[in-house]
Design an enzyme around this catalytic site. Structure first.
Site, PDB file in Angstrom:
ATOM      1  N   GLU A   1     -17.124   9.358 -22.415  1.00  0.00           N
ATOM      2  CA  GLU A   1     -16.640   9.096 -21.056  1.00  0.00           C
ATOM      3  C   GLU A   1     -15.141   9.337 -20.969  1.00  0.00           C
ATOM      4  O   GLU A   1     -14.648   9.923 -19.990  1.00  0.00           O
ATOM      5  CB  GLU A   1     -16.978   7.658 -20.661  1.00  0.00           C
ATOM      6  CG  GLU A   1     -16.535   7.265 -19.264  1.00  0.00           C
ATOM      7  CD  GLU A   1     -15.151   6.630 -19.258  1.00  0.00           C
ATOM      8  OE1 GLU A   1     -14.402   6.813 -18.283  1.00  0.00           O
ATOM      9  OE2 GLU A   1     -14.838   5.949 -20.256  1.00  0.00           O
TER      10      GLU A   1
ATOM     11  N   GLU B   1     -19.523  11.218 -16.517  1.00  0.00           N
ATOM     12  CA  GLU B   1     -18.364  11.761 -17.225  1.00  0.00           C
ATOM     13  C   GLU B   1     -18.711  12.029 -18.689  1.00  0.00           C
ATOM     14  O   GLU B   1     -18.254  13.022 -19.266  1.00  0.00           O
ATOM     15  CB  GLU B   1     -17.189  10.793 -17.117  1.00  0.00           C
ATOM     16  CG  GLU B   1     -16.600  10.729 -15.707  1.00  0.00           C
ATOM     17  CD  GLU B   1     -15.559   9.652 -15.528  1.00  0.00           C
ATOM     18  OE1 GLU B   1     -14.825   9.710 -14.525  1.00  0.00           O
ATOM     19  OE2 GLU B   1     -15.471   8.751 -16.386  1.00  0.00           O
TER      20      GLU B   1
ATOM     21  N   ASP C   1     -13.766  12.350 -18.504  1.00  0.00           N
ATOM     22  CA  ASP C   1     -12.858  12.057 -17.398  1.00  0.00           C
ATOM     23  C   ASP C   1     -11.732  13.087 -17.357  1.00  0.00           C
ATOM     24  O   ASP C   1     -11.339  13.558 -16.277  1.00  0.00           O
ATOM     25  CB  ASP C   1     -12.302  10.641 -17.568  1.00  0.00           C
ATOM     26  CG  ASP C   1     -11.281  10.291 -16.503  1.00  0.00           C
ATOM     27  OD1 ASP C   1     -11.663  10.209 -15.324  1.00  0.00           O
ATOM     28  OD2 ASP C   1     -10.107  10.094 -16.847  1.00  0.00           O
TER      29      ASP C   1
ATOM     30  N   ASP D   1     -19.470   6.465 -15.354  1.00  0.00           N
ATOM     31  CA  ASP D   1     -19.117   6.639 -16.768  1.00  0.00           C
ATOM     32  C   ASP D   1     -20.107   7.562 -17.470  1.00  0.00           C
ATOM     33  O   ASP D   1     -19.719   8.424 -18.271  1.00  0.00           O
ATOM     34  CB  ASP D   1     -19.101   5.279 -17.481  1.00  0.00           C
ATOM     35  CG  ASP D   1     -17.900   4.431 -17.102  1.00  0.00           C
ATOM     36  OD1 ASP D   1     -16.982   4.946 -16.432  1.00  0.00           O
ATOM     37  OD2 ASP D   1     -17.892   3.238 -17.471  1.00  0.00           O
TER      38      ASP D   1
END
EC number: 3.1.26.3
Length: 231
Positions: A45, A121, A49, A118
């Site tokens: 995650e 990502e 991101d 999350d």
């Protein structure tokens, strides 16, 4: 390693066949069910991101070569915020294939924005590690689709427009608070409050959290613009 039928179907929905399927399995594994032999998706995650941010920054610069930083920033935030990621995740049915502990499942983890965002990502990072940046860029652009054009057009969504209004007056971004969720799981109703630092507040209610946020933002923006006109 062979993926389950559900995860294979998910690969079809995102348009990517994993050469290292263990990466996808890790991407959908929440910390509530992780162990020494089953790592969770938190590190993925973190990476995803950053990959998402780079892809979106590049896409926005390409889509509007005349936009200023002040115009680009709220558009970027609208596309990469956790709620936006969660919306994309819902469209893909990501919640249905997430690996969660019993307590997280019982508390509605498959519907939570934070967990869905999350996990999405993490999936982006899994594609990046599996096949490189070009594959990850292609994935993001496919999944976000018309959302990129929508935020940079004159008909931007109400949340983006309200954020731009606030930024132009030196205010921080609006805060959105979910005040309540009721009704059956198949037909929920969300009540959302939007608040500006200057104290202005509006409420809205709708069948999805995103729609409620948009409705609240639209109402508050209309009131703020009316105030500007009278000033």
């Amino acid at each position: 390693m062979k993926l389950s039928a559900e995860l294979q179907a998910f690969c079809g929905r995102i348009g990517h066949v994993f050469r290292q399927p263990e990466l996808l399995l890790r991407a959908v594994t929440h910390s509530s069910i992780s162990s020494k032999t089953r790592p969770d998706n938190q590190r993925l995650e973190f990476l995803g991101d950053r990959v998402l941010g780079l892809v979106m920054a590049e896409a926005l610069l390409t889509a509007d070569t005349a936009a200023s930083e002040g115009q680009l920033a709220p558009r970027f935030n609208a596309l990469v915020r956790k709620e936006a990621c969660a919306d994309v995740a819902r469209d893909l049915g990501l919640g249905e294939v997430m690996k969660l502990g019993r307590s997280e499942m019982m508390s509605g983890g498959r519907r939570k924005d934070a967990l869905l965002g999350d996990a999405l990502e993490a999936v982006i990072a899994a594609v990046y590690l599996d096949s490189g940046f070009d594959a990850a860029r292609g994935l993001v652009l496919r999944l976000w689709g018309g959302r990129i054009g929508a935020v940079q057009s004159d008909a931007r969504d109400a949340k983006t427009s309200l954020q731009e209004w606030a930024q132009a007056r030196g205010l921080p971004p609006p805060a959105y608070i979910e005040l309540g969720r009721d009704g059956p799981d198949h037909q929920p109703q969300f009540t959302v409050e939007v608040r500006l630092e200057n104290g202005a507040v509006e409420l809205a209610r709708s069948g999805t959290k995103r729609a409620a946020e948009q409705a609240a933002a639209k109402a508050l923006l209309a009131r703020m613009e009316a105030t500007d006109d009278r000033a």
